[in-house]
Design a protein around this motif. Structure first.
Motif, PDB file in Angstrom:
ATOM      1  N   LEU A  15     -46.224   5.345  69.995  1.00 31.20           N
ATOM      2  CA  LEU A  15     -47.062   4.204  70.349  1.00 31.20           C
ATOM      3  C   LEU A  15     -48.098   4.661  71.375  1.00 31.20           C
ATOM      4  CD1 LEU A  15     -47.263   0.994  70.257  1.00 31.20           C
ATOM      5  CD2 LEU A  15     -45.747   1.015  72.248  1.00 31.20           C
ATOM      6  N   TRP A  16     -49.375   4.344  71.140  1.00 30.71           N
ATOM      7  CA  TRP A  16     -50.398   4.678  72.126  1.00 30.71           C
ATOM      8  C   TRP A  16     -51.600   3.746  71.938  1.00 30.71           C
ATOM      9  CZ3 TRP A  16     -49.518   7.328  67.684  1.00 30.71           C
ATOM     10  CH2 TRP A  16     -50.605   7.630  66.854  1.00 30.71           C
ATOM     11  N   PRO A  17     -52.369   3.498  73.017  1.00 38.01           N
ATOM     12  CA  PRO A  17     -53.488   2.552  72.936  1.00 38.01           C
ATOM     13  C   PRO A  17     -54.553   3.025  71.951  1.00 38.01           C
ATOM     14  CG  PRO A  17     -52.920   3.024  75.225  1.00 38.01           C
ATOM     15  CD  PRO A  17     -52.171   4.019  74.380  1.00 38.01           C
ATOM     16  N   ARG A  18     -55.161   2.086  71.264  1.00 37.54           N
ATOM     17  CA  ARG A  18     -56.275   2.404  70.372  1.00 37.54           C
ATOM     18  C   ARG A  18     -57.495   2.833  71.177  1.00 37.54           C
ATOM     19  NH1 ARG A  18     -56.863  -0.250  65.215  1.00 37.54           N
ATOM     20  NH2 ARG A  18     -58.982  -0.730  65.919  1.00 37.54           N
ATOM     21  N   ALA A  19     -58.307   3.668  70.573  1.00 41.31           N
ATOM     22  CA  ALA A  19     -59.498   4.178  71.269  1.00 41.31           C
ATOM     23  C   ALA A  19     -60.478   3.055  71.603  1.00 41.31           C
ATOM     24  CB  ALA A  19     -60.185   5.232  70.404  1.00 41.31           C
ATOM     25  N   ASP A  20     -60.499   1.988  70.786  1.00 45.39           N
ATOM     26  CA  ASP A  20     -61.422   0.879  71.058  1.00 45.39           C
ATOM     27  C   ASP A  20     -60.890  -0.091  72.097  1.00 45.39           C
ATOM     28  OD1 ASP A  20     -59.451  -0.458  69.663  1.00 45.39           O
ATOM     29  OD2 ASP A  20     -60.682  -0.910  67.918  1.00 45.39           O
ATOM     30  N   GLY A  21     -59.658   0.188  72.605  1.00 39.57           N
ATOM     31  CA  GLY A  21     -59.082  -0.664  73.630  1.00 39.57           C
ATOM     32  C   GLY A  21     -58.470  -1.943  73.125  1.00 39.57           C
ATOM     33  N   VAL A  22     -58.432  -2.113  71.802  1.00 44.07           N
ATOM     34  CA  VAL A  22     -57.885  -3.339  71.207  1.00 44.07           C
ATOM     35  C   VAL A  22     -56.542  -3.018  70.559  1.00 44.07           C
ATOM     36  CG1 VAL A  22     -58.256  -5.215  69.568  1.00 44.07           C
ATOM     37  CG2 VAL A  22     -60.197  -4.208  70.790  1.00 44.07           C
ATOM     38  N   GLY A  23     -55.466  -3.322  71.245  1.00 44.48           N
ATOM     39  CA  GLY A  23     -54.144  -3.121  70.673  1.00 44.48           C
ATOM     40  C   GLY A  23     -53.675  -1.679  70.766  1.00 44.48           C
ATOM     41  N   TYR A  24     -52.698  -1.366  69.898  1.00 42.93           N
ATOM     42  CA  TYR A  24     -52.031  -0.071  69.949  1.00 42.93           C
ATOM     43  C   TYR A  24     -51.924   0.535  68.555  1.00 42.93           C
ATOM     44  CZ  TYR A  24     -50.561  -1.205  74.691  1.00 42.93           C
ATOM     45  OH  TYR A  24     -50.546  -1.509  76.023  1.00 42.93           O
ATOM     46  N   ASN A  25     -51.902   1.865  68.512  1.00 40.90           N
ATOM     47  CA  ASN A  25     -51.548   2.580  67.290  1.00 40.90           C
ATOM     48  C   ASN A  25     -50.038   2.604  67.183  1.00 40.90           C
ATOM     49  OD1 ASN A  25     -54.218   3.703  66.318  1.00 40.90           O
ATOM     50  ND2 ASN A  25     -54.194   4.476  68.412  1.00 40.90           N
ATOM     51  N   CYS A  26     -49.508   2.169  66.029  1.00 41.43           N
ATOM     52  CA  CYS A  26     -48.056   2.080  65.821  1.00 41.43           C
ATOM     53  C   CYS A  26     -47.696   2.708  64.476  1.00 41.43           C
ATOM     54  CB  CYS A  26     -47.590   0.625  65.832  1.00 41.43           C
ATOM     55  SG  CYS A  26     -47.852  -0.250  67.367  1.00 41.43           S
ATOM     56  N   PRO A  27     -47.632   4.042  64.395  1.00 39.70           N
ATOM     57  CA  PRO A  27     -47.283   4.650  63.111  1.00 39.70           C
ATOM     58  C   PRO A  27     -45.845   4.390  62.683  1.00 39.70           C
ATOM     59  CG  PRO A  27     -47.384   6.309  64.829  1.00 39.70           C
ATOM     60  CD  PRO A  27     -47.883   5.035  65.447  1.00 39.70           C
ATOM     61  N   LEU A  29     -42.258   1.862  62.761  1.00 39.47           N
ATOM     62  CA  LEU A  29     -41.726   0.513  62.942  1.00 39.47           C
ATOM     63  C   LEU A  29     -41.155   0.340  64.342  1.00 39.47           C
ATOM     64  CD1 LEU A  29     -40.993  -2.249  61.755  1.00 39.47           C
ATOM     65  CD2 LEU A  29     -38.927  -1.196  60.792  1.00 39.47           C
ATOM     66  N   ALA A  30     -40.552   1.388  64.899  1.00 40.84           N
ATOM     67  CA  ALA A  30     -40.001   1.307  66.250  1.00 40.84           C
ATOM     68  C   ALA A  30     -41.082   0.997  67.278  1.00 40.84           C
ATOM     69  CB  ALA A  30     -39.302   2.620  66.612  1.00 40.84           C
ATOM     70  N   GLY A  31     -42.321   1.427  67.028  1.00 38.21           N
ATOM     71  CA  GLY A  31     -43.414   1.096  67.925  1.00 38.21           C
ATOM     72  C   GLY A  31     -43.718  -0.392  67.907  1.00 38.21           C
ATOM     73  N   ARG A  32     -43.752  -0.972  66.708  1.00 37.50           N
ATOM     74  CA  ARG A  32     -43.962  -2.420  66.583  1.00 37.50           C
ATOM     75  C   ARG A  32     -42.837  -3.178  67.287  1.00 37.50           C
ATOM     76  NH1 ARG A  32     -49.119  -3.635  64.775  1.00 37.50           N
ATOM     77  NH2 ARG A  32     -49.620  -2.440  62.898  1.00 37.50           N
ATOM     78  N   MET A  33     -41.622  -2.711  67.091  1.00 32.55           N
ATOM     79  CA  MET A  33     -40.489  -3.374  67.718  1.00 32.55           C
ATOM     80  C   MET A  33     -40.559  -3.262  69.239  1.00 32.55           C
ATOM     81  SD  MET A  33     -37.529  -2.237  64.990  1.00 32.55           S
ATOM     82  CE  MET A  33     -36.182  -3.043  65.857  1.00 32.55           C
ATOM     83  N   THR A  34     -41.044  -2.112  69.727  1.00 34.39           N
ATOM     84  CA  THR A  34     -41.197  -1.926  71.168  1.00 34.39           C
ATOM     85  C   THR A  34     -42.119  -2.986  71.765  1.00 34.39           C
ATOM     86  OG1 THR A  34     -40.752   0.452  71.122  1.00 34.39           O
ATOM     87  CG2 THR A  34     -42.123  -0.364  72.927  1.00 34.39           C
ATOM     88  N   LEU A  35     -43.253  -3.236  71.120  1.00 31.53           N
ATOM     89  CA  LEU A  35     -44.185  -4.238  71.628  1.00 31.53           C
ATOM     90  C   LEU A  35     -43.544  -5.619  71.672  1.00 31.53           C
ATOM     91  CD1 LEU A  35     -47.472  -3.115  69.837  1.00 31.53           C
ATOM     92  CD2 LEU A  35     -46.820  -2.722  72.209  1.00 31.53           C
ATOM     93  N   PRO A 250     -38.466   4.735  60.073  1.00 33.49           N
ATOM     94  CA  PRO A 250     -39.402   4.163  59.097  1.00 33.49           C
ATOM     95  C   PRO A 250     -40.776   3.916  59.693  1.00 33.49           C
ATOM     96  CG  PRO A 250     -37.757   2.543  59.781  1.00 33.49           C
ATOM     97  CD  PRO A 250     -37.311   3.855  60.322  1.00 33.49           C
ATOM     98  N   GLY A 251     -41.776   4.053  58.840  1.00 31.86           N
ATOM     99  CA  GLY A 251     -43.147   3.799  59.259  1.00 31.86           C
ATOM    100  C   GLY A 251     -43.406   2.315  59.438  1.00 31.86           C
ATOM    101  N   SER A 252     -44.508   2.021  60.097  1.00 31.37           N
ATOM    102  CA  SER A 252     -44.860   0.633  60.381  1.00 31.37           C
ATOM    103  C   SER A 252     -45.831   0.123  59.334  1.00 31.37           C
ATOM    104  CB  SER A 252     -45.496   0.523  61.770  1.00 31.37           C
ATOM    105  OG  SER A 252     -45.958  -0.786  61.996  1.00 31.37           O
ATOM    106  N   PRO A 253     -45.439  -0.890  58.564  1.00 29.16           N
ATOM    107  CA  PRO A 253     -46.390  -1.492  57.625  1.00 29.16           C
ATOM    108  C   PRO A 253     -47.378  -2.369  58.383  1.00 29.16           C
ATOM    109  CG  PRO A 253     -44.332  -2.714  57.607  1.00 29.16           C
ATOM    110  CD  PRO A 253     -44.122  -1.535  58.533  1.00 29.16           C
ATOM    111  N   PRO A 254     -48.533  -2.631  57.808  1.00 29.76           N
ATOM    112  CA  PRO A 254     -49.463  -3.554  58.474  1.00 29.76           C
ATOM    113  C   PRO A 254     -48.880  -4.958  58.513  1.00 29.76           C
ATOM    114  CG  PRO A 254     -50.210  -3.038  56.246  1.00 29.76           C
ATOM    115  CD  PRO A 254     -49.059  -2.130  56.523  1.00 29.76           C
ATOM    116  N   LEU A 255     -49.039  -5.630  59.632  1.00 30.21           N
ATOM    117  CA  LEU A 255     -48.535  -7.002  59.774  1.00 30.21           C
ATOM    118  C   LEU A 255     -49.672  -7.949  59.398  1.00 30.21           C
ATOM    119  CD1 LEU A 255     -46.545  -6.648  63.125  1.00 30.21           C
ATOM    120  CD2 LEU A 255     -45.724  -6.372  60.784  1.00 30.21           C
TER     121      LEU A 255
END
Length: 281
Positions: A15-27, A29-35, A250-255
């Motif tokens: 999990l890491w911040p997006r370059a545009d400052g809007v949200g996070y990169n979540c490759p 599923l655990a990253g999505r769950m973390t948020l 598992p990877g994170s699908p788009p929500l």
């Protein structure tokens, strides 16, 4: 609230911040769950490597994106009093597939050639690229070729130790092919059936998606493999259940929809239930 640790490989990026400052990169599923866990007030530490700031969280999750987890990471996970997937050490096809040709050498039907490593060795290739700065090597069988029988498989594929041969046991509905995905965390999860005109089903060729039940036989396979969290790909062929792929990261699908967000919320509910039960115990 609770403290939770995600135990990842030193070269994984969860999990890491997006370059545009809007949200996070979540490759993952655990990253999505973390948020979602943070939104619910929990403290979450993503551990890269073998040293955690908090060595005694309420719950840890072993989340090393490699087909075979190195011994030092398994030992690290064993040091946490409550750790999900702590004993899931090997998810190679040769370890988990229920359709291995090697288990039925008398099989004279169609076969399919796959990478023995999870996701065509994607986790291994990514880490190699980060270590060396070189592009990852392509898989020798990226497209899952299907052959009418074992004798038709070219010798270089049969003898490649990085590949595995499965019996091709498709699930069919009329002219369509089907595959099922079960994503779970604790007692929560969701299972869907995907249908396509193509025998190798991917997002781009799916014609229909529908919810389905998880067979009891697959739940037993999960218990035997020791999975608390993950994703299973399976088929029901002639009434029998065959696990084809097991993924502990598992990877994170788009929500994209409210249903997607609700499914994610249920997975986090499942993690919280494990946390309460294990913490109280």
């Amino acid at each position: 609230m609770a403290s939770i640790a995600i135990l990842s490989h030193q070269h994984d990026r969860i999990l890491w911040p997006r370059a545009d400052g809007v949200g996070y990169n979540c490759p993952y599923l655990a990253g999505r769950m973390t948020l979602t866990l943070i939104e619910r007030g929990h403290q979450v530490e993503i551990v890269h490597g073998l040293r955690a700031r908090n060595p005694d969280p309420d719950l840890a999750i072993l989340h090393v994106d490699l087909t075979r987890v190195p011994a030092e990471y398994l030992a690290f996970a064993a040091g946490f009093r409550n750790c999900l997937n702590a004993t899931v050490a090997d998810i190679a096809k040769t370890a988990i597939s229920g359709a291995l040709f090697a288990d039925r050498p008398d099989w004279d039907g169609p076969v399919i050639v796959k990478s023995d490593l999870n996701c065509n060795g994607g986790g291994e290739s990514a880490k190699q690229a980060r270590r060396t700065g070189q592009a990852p090597a392509p898989s020798p069988a990226p497209d899952y070729p299907i052959f009418a029988r074992i004798a038709d498989v070219p010798e270089h594929l049969r003898n490649d130790p990085s590949l595995v041969i499965d019996r091709f046991l498709p699930e069919r509905e009329g002219e369509l092919y089907a595959i099922r995905h079960w994503v779970f965390c604790g007692e929560q999860g969701h299972c869907n059936r995907f249908l396509s005109t193509e025998p190798i089903i991917k997002g781009g060729n799916v014609l229909r998606k529908e919810p389905c039940e998880v067979p009891d036989a697959l739940r037993e396979i999960r218990r035997n493999l020791g999975f608390d969290f993950g994703k299973f790909d399976f088929v029901v062929h002639d009434g029998d259940v065959f696990l084809l792929d097991a993924n502990k990261t598992p990877g994170s699908p788009p929500l994209l929809s409210a249903a997607d967000h609700a499914a994610l919320g249920r997975l986090v509910d499942g993690l919280e239930a494990l946390l309460v039960r294990r913490h109280d115990g």
